[in-house]
Scaffold this motif. Structure first.
Motif, PDB file in Angstrom:
ATOM      1  N   ALA A   1       0.833  -1.209   0.000  1.00  0.00           N
ATOM      2  CA  ALA A   1       0.000   0.000   0.000  1.00  0.00           C
ATOM      3  C   ALA A   1       0.865   1.254   0.000  1.00  0.00           C
ATOM      4  O   ALA A   1       0.558   2.239  -0.703  1.00  0.00           O
ATOM      5  N   ALA A   2       1.950   1.241   0.763  1.00  0.00           N
ATOM      6  CA  ALA A   2       2.834   2.405   0.814  1.00  0.00           C
ATOM      7  C   ALA A   2       3.490   2.656  -0.531  1.00  0.00           C
ATOM      8  O   ALA A   2       3.587   3.809  -0.986  1.00  0.00           O
ATOM      9  N   LEU A   3       3.956   1.595  -1.179  1.00  0.00           N
ATOM     10  CA  LEU A   3       4.608   1.765  -2.473  1.00  0.00           C
ATOM     11  C   LEU A   3       3.613   2.232  -3.532  1.00  0.00           C
ATOM     12  O   LEU A   3       3.939   3.098  -4.367  1.00  0.00           O
ATOM     13  N   GLU A   4       2.407   1.688  -3.512  1.00  0.00           N
ATOM     14  CA  GLU A   4       1.403   2.110  -4.491  1.00  0.00           C
ATOM     15  C   GLU A   4       1.023   3.577  -4.282  1.00  0.00           C
ATOM     16  O   GLU A   4       0.812   4.316  -5.256  1.00  0.00           O
ATOM     17  N   ARG A   5       0.977   4.016  -3.036  1.00  0.00           N
ATOM     18  CA  ARG A   5       0.709   5.436  -2.773  1.00  0.00           C
ATOM     19  C   ARG A   5       1.835   6.302  -3.313  1.00  0.00           C
ATOM     20  O   ARG A   5       1.587   7.343  -3.946  1.00  0.00           O
ATOM     21  N   PHE A   6       3.065   5.888  -3.058  1.00  0.00           N
ATOM     22  CA  PHE A   6       4.202   6.656  -3.571  1.00  0.00           C
ATOM     23  C   PHE A   6       4.195   6.686  -5.102  1.00  0.00           C
ATOM     24  O   PHE A   6       4.461   7.739  -5.718  1.00  0.00           O
TER      25      PHE A   6
ATOM     26  N   PRO B   1      18.082  11.354  10.919  1.00  0.00           N
ATOM     27  CA  PRO B   1      16.697  11.049  11.300  1.00  0.00           C
ATOM     28  C   PRO B   1      15.741  12.238  11.336  1.00  0.00           C
ATOM     29  O   PRO B   1      14.525  12.052  11.312  1.00  0.00           O
ATOM     30  N   GLU B   2      16.236  13.458  11.391  1.00  0.00           N
ATOM     31  CA  GLU B   2      15.364  14.624  11.534  1.00  0.00           C
ATOM     32  C   GLU B   2      14.423  14.767  10.337  1.00  0.00           C
ATOM     33  O   GLU B   2      14.871  14.886   9.192  1.00  0.00           O
ATOM     34  N   PRO B   3      13.106  14.772  10.553  1.00  0.00           N
ATOM     35  CA  PRO B   3      12.156  14.941   9.443  1.00  0.00           C
ATOM     36  C   PRO B   3      12.181  16.359   8.886  1.00  0.00           C
ATOM     37  O   PRO B   3      12.388  17.325   9.618  1.00  0.00           O
ATOM     38  N   LEU B   4      11.938  16.463   7.586  1.00  0.00           N
ATOM     39  CA  LEU B   4      11.811  17.765   6.932  1.00  0.00           C
ATOM     40  C   LEU B   4      10.360  18.093   6.608  1.00  0.00           C
ATOM     41  O   LEU B   4      10.053  19.199   6.172  1.00  0.00           O
ATOM     42  N   GLY B   5       9.476  17.127   6.797  1.00  0.00           N
ATOM     43  CA  GLY B   5       8.081  17.310   6.431  1.00  0.00           C
ATOM     44  C   GLY B   5       7.541  16.041   5.810  1.00  0.00           C
ATOM     45  O   GLY B   5       8.119  14.966   5.977  1.00  0.00           O
ATOM     46  N   ASN B   6       6.443  16.188   5.082  1.00  0.00           N
ATOM     47  CA  ASN B   6       5.805  15.028   4.464  1.00  0.00           C
ATOM     48  C   ASN B   6       5.698  15.231   2.963  1.00  0.00           C
ATOM     49  O   ASN B   6       5.463  16.351   2.491  1.00  0.00           O
ATOM     50  N   LEU B   7       5.878  14.151   2.235  1.00  0.00           N
ATOM     51  CA  LEU B   7       5.818  14.216   0.771  1.00  0.00           C
ATOM     52  C   LEU B   7       4.416  14.529   0.295  1.00  0.00           C
ATOM     53  O   LEU B   7       4.223  15.335  -0.621  1.00  0.00           O
ATOM     54  N   TYR B   8       3.414  13.915   0.926  1.00  0.00           N
ATOM     55  CA  TYR B   8       2.072  13.941   0.368  1.00  0.00           C
ATOM     56  C   TYR B   8       1.290  15.206   0.687  1.00  0.00           C
ATOM     57  O   TYR B   8       0.374  15.557  -0.051  1.00  0.00           O
ATOM     58  N   ASP B   9       1.663  15.900   1.760  1.00  0.00           N
ATOM     59  CA  ASP B   9       0.994  17.179   2.010  1.00  0.00           C
ATOM     60  C   ASP B   9       1.827  18.362   1.519  1.00  0.00           C
ATOM     61  O   ASP B   9       1.428  19.518   1.674  1.00  0.00           O
TER      62      ASP B   9
ATOM     63  N   ALA C   1      10.813  23.112   3.715  1.00  0.00           N
ATOM     64  CA  ALA C   1      12.053  22.922   4.474  1.00  0.00           C
ATOM     65  C   ALA C   1      13.234  22.566   3.574  1.00  0.00           C
ATOM     66  O   ALA C   1      14.375  22.524   4.055  1.00  0.00           O
ATOM     67  N   ALA C   2      12.969  22.341   2.305  1.00  0.00           N
ATOM     68  CA  ALA C   2      14.049  21.951   1.399  1.00  0.00           C
ATOM     69  C   ALA C   2      14.951  23.145   1.115  1.00  0.00           C
ATOM     70  O   ALA C   2      14.496  24.186   0.642  1.00  0.00           O
ATOM     71  N   ALA C   3      16.230  23.001   1.428  1.00  0.00           N
ATOM     72  CA  ALA C   3      17.188  24.087   1.220  1.00  0.00           C
ATOM     73  C   ALA C   3      18.592  23.515   1.316  1.00  0.00           C
ATOM     74  O   ALA C   3      18.817  22.511   1.996  1.00  0.00           O
ATOM     75  N   PRO C   4      19.549  24.138   0.632  1.00  0.00           N
ATOM     76  CA  PRO C   4      20.943  23.677   0.772  1.00  0.00           C
ATOM     77  C   PRO C   4      21.390  23.813   2.223  1.00  0.00           C
ATOM     78  O   PRO C   4      21.069  24.785   2.906  1.00  0.00           O
ATOM     79  N   ARG C   5      22.135  22.810   2.683  1.00  0.00           N
ATOM     80  CA  ARG C   5      22.599  22.838   4.070  1.00  0.00           C
ATOM     81  C   ARG C   5      23.784  21.901   4.224  1.00  0.00           C
ATOM     82  O   ARG C   5      23.963  20.967   3.434  1.00  0.00           O
TER      83      ARG C   5
ATOM     84  N   ASP D   1      10.135   7.669   3.393  1.00  0.00           N
ATOM     85  CA  ASP D   1       9.772   6.358   3.927  1.00  0.00           C
ATOM     86  C   ASP D   1       8.334   6.008   3.544  1.00  0.00           C
ATOM     87  O   ASP D   1       7.666   6.746   2.810  1.00  0.00           O
ATOM     88  N   GLY D   2       7.864   4.885   4.036  1.00  0.00           N
ATOM     89  CA  GLY D   2       6.553   4.400   3.638  1.00  0.00           C
ATOM     90  C   GLY D   2       5.401   5.270   4.072  1.00  0.00           C
ATOM     91  O   GLY D   2       4.314   5.201   3.475  1.00  0.00           O
ATOM     92  N   GLU D   3       5.591   6.093   5.102  1.00  0.00           N
ATOM     93  CA  GLU D   3       4.548   7.015   5.549  1.00  0.00           C
ATOM     94  C   GLU D   3       4.588   8.341   4.798  1.00  0.00           C
ATOM     95  O   GLU D   3       3.750   9.207   5.030  1.00  0.00           O
ATOM     96  N   GLY D   4       5.582   8.490   3.935  1.00  0.00           N
ATOM     97  CA  GLY D   4       5.747   9.752   3.228  1.00  0.00           C
ATOM     98  C   GLY D   4       6.588  10.759   3.978  1.00  0.00           C
ATOM     99  O   GLY D   4       6.739  11.904   3.522  1.00  0.00           O
TER     100      GLY D   4
END
Length: 293
Positions: free
Chosen positions: A38-43, A226-234, A240-244, A214-217
């Motif tokens: 289900a996660a892969l099909e959503r992606f 490990p620090e999240p930058l946000g979610n793909l689907y929303d 948060a995407a920026a050179p760093r 990851d599978g949750e987006g």
């Protein structure tokens, strides 16, 4: 906008039991497999409609993805989208290859690893011959353990000259200069793998033009931070995407350090970063790779 995505869903089962891999012969439950599908099909649905991006996608499952029908379908489907420039996957080649006939082989590519003791050598080599005859882009590699040396030399002798044979330094293994020279004779780029790369504070493409999903987006800059930058689907990741600079002291995995701007690997692998195919190995004839850095 060009965007490279490293996708790793919940799949962690593998049909091999390599002694150097913590996921060897792990079994996913039926529920876990359903969740991964289900996660892969959503992606795949998201990627198919994300036409504002020029996408390059590398699947990096903990286990073997291509023994699962949903990974094969995803590879085929994504390869036919005009805004997807590359779709690749890390694989042990333990599956039948006929399904590749349905893919766009200008877009699809395979990063293949040979694991001695897990499959007969002739069977693995036959798969590579089938890939070459079908016009599939692929690289072949092996873990640089002492007991793998003869297998690696045999592979280099039997593979077509233009197929790049890469060697990964074994985790936790220290190489003498003589041992490193032997591996470098097979893979001129082995020195990039031999030692971890200092990365603290250095500019890296991850977190801006390269992200991990990851599978949750959940979006992270790479698999190792490990620090999240946000979610793909929303869409929250884009804010948060920026050179760093890299927050880690060192980077010791190819799928991480290949994106460091302090290394020349985007030039070395131009046109084949995700499938690990150097620019010098994209056509017929002998491989002549520059040792840079």
């Amino acid at each position: 906008m060009a965007l490279t995505i490293l996708y790793r869903g919940p799949l962690s089962s593998c049909d091999y039991d390599c002694p150097y891999c913590p996921f060897a012969k792990r079994r996913d439950s039926t529920e876990q497999l359903r969740a991964d599908r289900a996660a892969l099909e959503r992606f795949t649905r998201w990627a198919g409609t994300a036409t504002e991006h020029r996408l390059s996608i590398l699947f990096t499952p903990w286990g073997e993805g291509l023994v699962r029908s949903w990974y094969r379908r995803a590879m085929i489907e994504l390869s036919h989208h005009p805004h997807v420039e590359r779709v690749a996957i890390q694989t042990n080649l333990s599956y039948r290859t006929e399904w590749l006939a349905d893919a766009d082989r200008d877009t699809l590519a395979l990063w293949c690893t040979y694991h001695p003791g897990q499959t007969p050598y002739a069977r693995f080599l036959d798969k590579t011959v089938r890939l070459a005859n079908a016009g599939v882009r692929f690289s072949v590699g092996i873990v640089g353990l002492p007991e793998h040396s003869s297998h690696a030399r045999r592979l280099r002798a039997d593979l077509p000259d233009h197929v790049y044979l890469w060697v990964n330094a074994a985790e936790g293994h220290t190489y003498t200069d003589a041992e490193a020279d032997d591996w470098t004779a097979l893979d001129p780029l082995f020195p990039f793998s031999r030692h971890p790369h200092r990365s603290a504070g250095l500019p890296c493409r991850t977190g801006s033009s390269v992200i991990s999903v990851d599978g949750e987006g959940t979006v992270r800059r790479c698999h190792f931070v490990p620090e999240p930058l946000g979610n793909l689907y929303d869409g929250s990741f884009s804010r948060a995407a920026a050179p760093r600079g890299c927050p880690l002291a060192v980077c010791d995995c190819h799928i991480g350090y290949v994106h460091l701007e302090s290394l020349p690997l985007y030039d070395v692998f131009a046109g084949g970063v995700l499938e690990r195919i150097p620019a010098a190995a994209t056509g017929p004839g002998p491989v002549a790779l520059p040792l840079l850095g």
